[in-house]
Design a protein around this motif. Structure first.
Motif, short mmCIF file in Angstrom:
data_model
loop_
_atom_site.label_atom_id
_atom_site.label_comp_id
_atom_site.label_asym_id
_atom_site.label_seq_id
_atom_site.Cartn_x
_atom_site.Cartn_y
_atom_site.Cartn_z
N PHE A 125 40.71 38.28 30.85
CA PHE A 125 41.22 38.85 31.86
C PHE A 125 42.75 39.08 31.88
N LYS A 126 43.27 37.88 31.48
CA LYS A 126 44.90 37.68 31.16
C LYS A 126 45.38 38.88 30.34
N LYS A 127 44.53 39.50 29.44
CA LYS A 127 44.86 40.18 28.49
C LYS A 127 44.88 41.63 29.09
N VAL A 128 44.13 41.85 30.34
CA VAL A 128 44.41 42.96 31.06
C VAL A 128 45.44 43.41 31.87
N PRO A 129 46.24 44.35 31.72
CA PRO A 129 47.61 44.74 32.32
C PRO A 129 47.49 44.48 33.77
N ASN A 130 48.22 43.83 34.52
CA ASN A 130 48.21 43.72 35.80
C ASN A 130 48.17 44.91 36.83
N LYS A 131 48.67 45.91 36.28
CA LYS A 131 48.65 47.38 37.03
C LYS A 131 47.22 47.81 37.15
N GLU A 132 46.69 47.61 36.11
CA GLU A 132 45.35 48.10 35.66
C GLU A 132 44.17 47.06 36.52
N ARG A 133 44.52 45.64 36.60
CA ARG A 133 43.72 44.94 37.36
C ARG A 133 43.85 45.19 38.72
#
Length: 215
Positions: free
Chosen positions: A7-15
């Protein structure tokens, strides 16, 4: 740990754009939600909390079953489906059979009543699963938890503990219809395919087989 890395690899904006987070009642998923999806609404899959009641119901039946004769024990096993079935849907003969089962102890009567209050009773706010929204579900569930705790049935202890711990997430499921059901079905298909193939060395080929099986 592995989940956090992914989940760290997922961009913050997307999360931050994730509106709903649906999970089972695992502390791991709660920590993931609170760390990576803070703005989302956490929903416990209905199947996950409903089965808590089913487990408690079955454990009480098994406990009572151990203290009766072998002949009656076989009858209890065969009549398990009647114990779970809504009282309103029992035939006259089936209702008599259930009544005989309940005569074996007050614990069974209390358990049967709690089951009906949770699943089936078609009136008032006491019928938990019939509630149309989060607010009414919360009132109904609080009342059910109180009754379960007052019953002093040890089999319901883990159930009420889980309900109190996940109360808000459970109530959210009454406002939103989301479920992990479709994902669980796909997961089962993939595991079955892998087992039937005795493993796959070529990932691209395995991926194609999965896509074909799940389309």
């Amino acid at each position: 740990m592995l989940i956090s890395i992914r989940f760290k690899k997922v961009p913050n904006k997307e999360r931050q754009g994730v509106k709903f987070f649906v999970s089972d009642m695992s502390n791991t998923f709660k920590s993931v939600k609170n760390r990576f999806f803070k703005t989302s609404i956490h929903i416990v899959d209905r199947y996950q909390f409903i089965r808590q009641v089913s487990w408690a119901l079955e454990n009480v039946r098994k406990r009572i079953q151990k203290d009766i004769s072998y002949k009656l024990r076989k009858y209890f096993k065969r009549s398990r489906s009647l114990f779970i079935k809504p009282a309103s849907k029992l035939t006259t003969d089936q209702a008599k059979e259930v009544s005989l089962m309940l005569d074996f102890g007050n614990d069974l009567k209390l358990t049967y009543r709690l089951k009906e209050l949770f699943y089936y009773l078609p009136y008032g706010y006491k019928y938990v699963l019939s509630q149309p929204n989060r607010l009414r579900a919360g009132k109904s569930l609080r009342e059910w938890i109180r009754r379960a705790e007052e019953s002093n049935l040890k089999e319901f202890k883990s159930c009420t503990t889980a309900f109190n711990k996940w109360f808000d997430e459970i109530c959210n499921s009454f406002d939103y219809p989301w479920s992990n059901g479709p994902l669980e079905v796909t997961h089962t298909k993939i595991k079955t395919l892998k087992r039937n193939c005795f493993g796959m060395k070529n990932f691209n080929l395995f991926r194609k087989r999965i896509m074909f099986a799940c389309k």
